[in-house]
Design an enzyme around this catalytic site. Structure first.
Site, PDB file in Angstrom:
ATOM      1  CE  LYS A 192      -4.095   1.962   0.275  1.00 15.39           C
ATOM      2  NZ  LYS A 192      -5.108   1.888  -0.803  1.00 15.39           N
ATOM      3  CG  ASP A 224      -6.611  -0.475  -2.909  1.00 12.25           C
ATOM      4  OD1 ASP A 224      -5.492  -0.752  -3.391  1.00 12.25           O
ATOM      5  OD2 ASP A 224      -7.049   0.699  -2.879  1.00 12.25           O
ATOM      6  CG  ASP A 248      -4.759 -12.928   8.417  1.00 14.88           C
ATOM      7  OD1 ASP A 248      -4.883 -14.169   8.397  1.00 14.88           O
ATOM      8  OD2 ASP A 248      -5.502 -12.171   9.072  1.00 14.88           O
ATOM      9  CG  ASP A 252      -8.977 -16.260   5.594  1.00 12.76           C
ATOM     10  OD1 ASP A 252      -7.936 -16.930   5.773  1.00 12.76           O
ATOM     11  OD2 ASP A 252      -9.896 -16.195   6.435  1.00 12.76           O
TER      12      ASP A 252
END
Ligand code: NAD
Ligand code: IPM
Ligand code: MG
Length: 359
Positions: A192, A224, A248, A252
């Site tokens: 980022k 993003d 993390d 997922d």
């Protein structure tokens, strides 16, 4: 007969012990078929360790892991401990064990099985050719920075600090480049850098190291955008390297390309071959104790252990092939079943995979 390898087993809480039991059955079967030898030692870890020993990571459990050749971990946590003070949360033990064992590199492959494309929320044509790995930095960043509460001008405030040093970024990025070199030679570094100083440092380090790996095609992707592209063009990614918290979350998300978080395996490594192997999922309190959890993530983590820590390539491939054959034959646990009424339980799925392992 291969040399005896010591496996430290920390099954943890919730579905942890249920899925770990199936992984051990798989390891026993490969002992018979491939002449491997394992010595299992079990230790208390997570919520159960808090209940029995007053700490999530007892010293004897840590020492057991330190003298082992590899660690097999289930999952920790659950609502029972959610209101504990922060030192007495199962998650503290998980972060503690990773740090104490020097496991800075977390490898999370998203294996998309063709026959499970119906279980994914994405269209089969979007998933076509998807085979990616998230390489997550595991012992730095906001997880390990100073955190505290303080009194601010508008009342109580909470502070989490995100810190990365050059060495931490360099070592994970080098590992990711090396993994990419052995695959399709494409690396996406996710950060980022338009906002965060730690991400600007991250990107500078990646740019500095990149010329050492001229055969790897590098792209920088803002986190993003990466979250969106994972759903729009997942097959364009090969290796994704990123910092702790982004990894993390993105892993997922990547789980849903495979159909379920119950399919995602992981390896946590340091500089040497020692590693900790665990499913990416948690203790799943909503299904714990029902015997319905998918054991495949943990079983595939054993295949990673064989390949990355022990070099048992043939046995690793035999496990992966057995999982594929069982899925191809139409067997499903509830999380990946389209027809839930035909779903198998944890033990039945484990038994089928054990029976399908062939030399
Ligand atoms: N490595 C770990 O030990 C680890 C990882 C993630 C979460 N946690 C902890 O686990 C607890 C529960 O967290 P959560 O609910 O956010 O995440 P979770 O991964 O435990 O569960 C999320 C959802 O996925 C389902 N699921 C997870 N694993 C599955 C499996 N093998 N088969 C079928 N369904 C499965 C669960 O039933 C649930 O609906 C929390 O205390 C959390 O901190 C631990
Ligand atoms: C339980 C939690 C501390 C852990 C993490 O965030 O690392 C988990 O979500 C994981 O992905 O292993
Ligand atoms: Mg997670």
């Amino acid at each position: 007969m291969a040399e005896v390898k010591k496996i430290a087993v920390v099954a943890g809480d919730g579905i942890g012990p249920e899925v770990v039991a199936e992984a051990i059955k798989v390891m026993r079967k490969t002992e018979e078929l491939f002449g491997l030898q394992f010595e299992f030692e079990h230790g208390l870890f997570g919520g159960i360790a808090i209940d029995e020993r007053g700490t999530p990571l007892p010293q004897d459990t840590l020492e057991m892991c330190q003298r082992s050749d590899a660690v097999l971990l289930g999952a920790v946590g659950g609502p029972k401990w959610d209101s504990n003070p922060k030192e007495l949360r199962p998650e503290t033990g998980l972060l503690g064990i990773r740090k104490a064992l020097g496991l800075f590199s977390n490898i999370r492959p998203a294996n998309v099985f063709d026959c499970l494309k119906d279980a994914s929320t994405l269209k089969p044509e979007v998933l076509e050719g998807t085979d990616l790995i998230v390489v997550r930095e595991l012992t730095g960043g906001i997880y390990f920075g100073e955190k505290y509460r303080r009194e601010g001008a508008h009342g109580e405030e909470a502070v989490d600090t995100c810190v990365y040093n050059v060495t931490e970024v360099e070592r994970i990025v080098r590992q990711a480049f090396e993994i990419a070199q052995k695959r399709s030679k494409r690396l996406a570094s996710v950060d980022k850098a338009n906002v965060l100083e730690t991400s600007r440092l991250w990107r500078e380090v990646v740019i500095r190291i990149a010329p050492e790996y001229p055969d790897v095609e590098l792209e920088h992707v803002l986190v993003d955008n990466c979250a969106m592209q994972l759903l729009r063009r997942p097959s364009s990614f090969d290796v994704i390297v990123t910092e702790n918290m982004f990894g993390d979350i993105l892993s997922d998300e990547a789980a849903m390309l495979t159909g379920s978080i119950g399919m995602l395996s992981s390896a946590s490594l340091g500089e040497g071959s020692f590693g900790l192997y665990e499913p990416v999922h948690g203790s799943a309190p909503d299904i714990a104790g029902q015997g319905i959890a998918n054991p495949i993530a943990t079983i595939l983590s054993v295949a990673l252990m064989y390949r990355l820590t022990f070099g048992y390539e043939e046995a690793a491939t035999a496990i992966e092939t057995a999982v594929k054959n069982v899925l191809d034959a139409g067997h499903r646990t509830g999380d990946i079943a389209v027809d839930k009424s035909k779903a198998l339980g944890t033990t039945a799925m484990g038994d089928l995979i054990v029976a399908a392992i062939k030399r």
